[in-house]
Write an enzyme that holds these catalytic residues in place. Structure first.
Site, PDB file in Angstrom:
ATOM      1  N   LYS A  79      31.750  11.825  39.038  1.00 13.89           N
ATOM      2  CA  LYS A  79      30.306  11.718  39.251  1.00 13.89           C
ATOM      3  C   LYS A  79      29.593  11.364  37.938  1.00 13.89           C
ATOM      4  CE  LYS A  79      26.198  12.249  41.145  1.00 13.89           C
ATOM      5  NZ  LYS A  79      25.615  11.046  41.763  1.00 13.89           N
TER       6      LYS A  79
ATOM      7  N   THR B  98      25.180  17.651  40.858  1.00 13.38           N
ATOM      8  CA  THR B  98      25.686  16.880  39.720  1.00 13.38           C
ATOM      9  C   THR B  98      25.644  17.785  38.506  1.00 13.38           C
ATOM     10  OG1 THR B  98      24.932  14.769  40.596  1.00 13.38           O
ATOM     11  CG2 THR B  98      25.251  14.912  38.218  1.00 13.38           C
TER      12      THR B  98
ATOM     13  N   LYS C 132      18.933  13.629  32.031  1.00 12.19           N
ATOM     14  CA  LYS C 132      19.823  14.789  32.161  1.00 12.19           C
ATOM     15  C   LYS C 132      21.258  14.338  32.452  1.00 12.19           C
ATOM     16  CE  LYS C 132      20.900  16.730  35.756  1.00 12.19           C
ATOM     17  NZ  LYS C 132      21.214  17.314  37.078  1.00 12.19           N
TER      18      LYS C 132
END
Lengths: 295, 295, 295, 295
Positions: free
Chosen positions: B173, B97, B242
């Site tokens: 994503k 990711t 994050k």
């Protein structure tokens, strides 16, 4: 033969609910502000009433499905309201989306009057109402809920009891509407992010709606938002805004900070301010997010 | 016999993915920062490597599954990185990711080097990785995607192609992670509203998860949030944060105002600031909302 | 005769600052991307330079006033950057609005090089720069600040020392810019509320600006916002947005949730997305708030 | 001898205002819920009243300074309210912080009764009330404002007329309170950002308060916020929250999206939810921001 039932409010939802009760064998005493609407029902099974009080005369059960707190209050305690004629021990099944504290107040008034009031808001759109697929939340007096249940079984696919405090089901309804509205915002932001990064909004919506977000809310609304398909108007932005205000008000009264709710509230308040109150609430959210992003 | 594949990154997800490739008959050249982890795999089917460069030696395909942009960049272009040894025309399937612009930069570096890089991030938790139930998003060079597809079919239940622009799948994503995080916020607010109005959070969560929000996200996370069940830690708040930063950054770069994303970002930033970075992200959101409401 | 000083960056602010230094008796070695701009200065007191390196040659002090982190970094460490020629022990007074971590990195590079770097951002608009009325924040190496002070006294009305950590003054600058931007938002909301309730925005602005909010920010910007006077462009929305990003980035790095900052950030991000990047930032905020309210 | 004046409400503000009127030579007919408070005034110049109606008997002017809409409404139209005895053509100067629509309703009731009602809310803390330094906003019937002005001149340093629509001054008051509250939020965020980056909050506050933000709001509150000095309690968080609700309500009624207002509202709602309702509103904001940042 089944009991007569009083019925007030033949809106987009109410018309289907009344119809399903008639099909189930009930005779309805119907009041609707626009009387002509009553003609859409099977006339052999209805008695046309001129006032809420007339609809409430002599029935053991009355169902109301109205658009807002004020209208319900007036229909109940007004000069020609339900409580003028409602029989002792009769049960008022209140299916409108209203504030829990309005429900509490009305329940108390019924109690003083010798009758009963339970909350019974529903989740589902007009199609679901027509197909008896509504999800029905109930709360309030135990005996009254027992009396109401066989009637409600003709209207929905599932009835869930949220306790004896009469406002409980209204809290669930307000919370659920907030969740739906906030989901619209999330989808609009996500799809706009995709669009501005060169992707196909519709493909992205289909992907999420068929994988990790495969729930009706994300599938049906996702399609509309992704396609920017804002017509026909299914649910007006002004009504969606009314529901958002109920959420903010409940958050205030119960001291629950809800930043996502105030954000969603501001989104629809802006839609109304821009003159989109009569357009679909999906447009209110979707177009709002798009315009903020310059697309 | 099937081709050898390079594999970098045996985290919570990567370990299951590597295992599934071995079961499918591949031999893996594996690099992992903590080498001991490699011993958990069937040793007959792995070659233990000391560096990413070693894992990339002589393979037509290499898969990387790392925790963040910096680590992937270093593993690719560092002194002992993949590109030191990666064969011409070999395909790097990047499943981490990461930010779309990191993907674009890395793809360009591979191109200059004579090899190929495609994005291939996934949705699903470790259990899904183990059960080959991941949803896999791919984007990038057409030929490379064709080469990658038969390998990826051993890892997930569905592969969706988001076009030839290499960052496309990363955008999906990032958007999806934002949608999940924002859904946690929505649920936490709704359930806390219910709680503060005297209802049972768990009953409310079950109701929504089995009716209008019957998607895995709402069912599984809804249960955890409603029960305030924050252990064991499935996904750290610091990692969730994050991801929230990736969403905010992408919103900035593509000029897409996303107020729900900044709200969700601030929620996890606060969790990290309060020292909850190593706790579950569900706690970060759920406990944050609860404490704001004084419960 | 006074020392020669290197000077880089003749923007809206820099041109006045250079002028004031010349008036104070300094000779400037000036570099500016658009060389023609240098002709506006008294040619007897300037040496026109082709590169930052040339401007940095042989001077004990160099002042830079550039538009963003990237430009400053390139001007410092690029192929023709300051550090190519900057004398040992010379002091670079960096007056640009940049991120504290860029300041830290540049200070370290100067240190390795044997020279010094201090932060010295300012508050004030071009008129204030012209009138030597800037407020100057400084931070960094003690000796360097001492050397810089007599020079800076020719540029502002007050110099405040925020400590020896070089990024300190930059933090103050970023915080102050956030405070100003957020104040614009507050005024725009308050005046629009007044307008939509039938009041005169300008009267309301004058009232607050002359009573409880009688500070320059509220008086000067208040007038512009109240009058919806968005021209001439004093400070571009795109630059205001750049500053908002610095605030959000600093909030991230220091783990400080700042919901008002993310809100203000989103306001200008939307302005840029709508194509208003080259208009005044007051328009970005003021018109954004007005349009959301349908006026 | 000057006229008698009716006076209702001897709170933190009212007590000083009553005192100043007495010093100016007026005789007051005073009603206060807690009668003992009346003893603090010069007894030669007051008549102690048992009800609002008594205070309103035979006076040409009555001033009310109460804590909220409900109390004012009850004091006006209740069984022992002002309108029971208020003389024809008498003027009710309503100085409380209330909703504009409450003002409109009360003005209409006075009109029907044959008397007059004007809005006259003030800015300033108890010290300002004592020193006759209040800023007074007035609106409503022209003749009534003329009658009121000489009386109000004994209470403040400046009187500003916001037109003949009676709610106008209340809108200004609600807008101003929002601006103050939002400024607290801004300062708390900026100072916390400074703190978490190693700076001295107090120095930063002093810098801004003496430069670009040199207004009383930023100077006085800035000092309290920077020092985290939350005692003694000057203005309760619960009252600040009440004002924030007025702003949100007015935003709703006038269709003005105000994201900074909903943000500030949520901050104080959280303070109340956490049990800080009786603490200072500066603590509600300052501590809220600090705790979110883990400091």
């Amino acid at each position: 033969m089944k009991n007569k039932i009083g019925f007030i409010g033949l809106g987009n939802m109410g018309i289907h609910m009344a119809n399903n009760l008639i099909k189930a064998g009930y005779h309805l005493q119907v009041y609707n502000r626009t009387e002509a609407k009553i003609l859409e029902l099977d006339q052999a099974s209805v008695t046309v009433c001129k006032t809420p009080a007339e609809a409430a005369t002599g029935v053991p059960i009355l169902i109301s499905m109205l658009s807002q707190d004020e209208v319900l209050r007036e229909s109940t305690v007004g000069a020609e309201g339900i409580l003028k004629t409602f029989p002792a021990n009769a049960v008022h099944i209140s299916m409108s989306t209203i504030s829990p504290d309005t429900a509490e107040k009305l329940a108390k008034l019924h109690q003083q009057h010798g009758s009963k009031y339970i909350a019974s808001p529903v989740f589902g759109r007009p199609e679901a109402a027509e197909a008896k697929k509504l999800f029905i939340c109930i709360s309030g007096d135990k005996d009254a809920k027992e009396i109401a249940t066989p009637v409600l079984e003709n209207l929905g696919q599932r009835i869930v009891d949220f306790g004896d405090k009469v406002g409980g089901a209204n809290v669930v309804k307000v919370a659920g509407n907030f969740m739906i509205l906030a989901s619209l915002e999330i989808m609009a932001e996500a799809f706009t992010l995709a669009e501005k990064n060169g992707l196909d909004r519709v493909q992205v919506a289909e992907f999420f709606g068929s994988t990790i977000f495969n729930a009706p809310i994300y599938q049906n609304y996702g399609k509309l938002i992704a396609n920017k398909q804002y017509e026909p108007v299914g649910f007006k932005a002004s009504l969606g805004y009314k529901d958002a205000r109920l959420a903010v008000k409940l958050a205030q009264l119960s001291q629950t900070p809800m930043p996502a709710a105030t954000l969603a509230h501001d989104r629809l308040l802006s839609a109304v301010a821009k003159g989109w109150g009569d357009r679909d609430w999906v447009e209110g959210v979707g177009r709002g997010v798009s315009e903020d992003a310059g697309v």
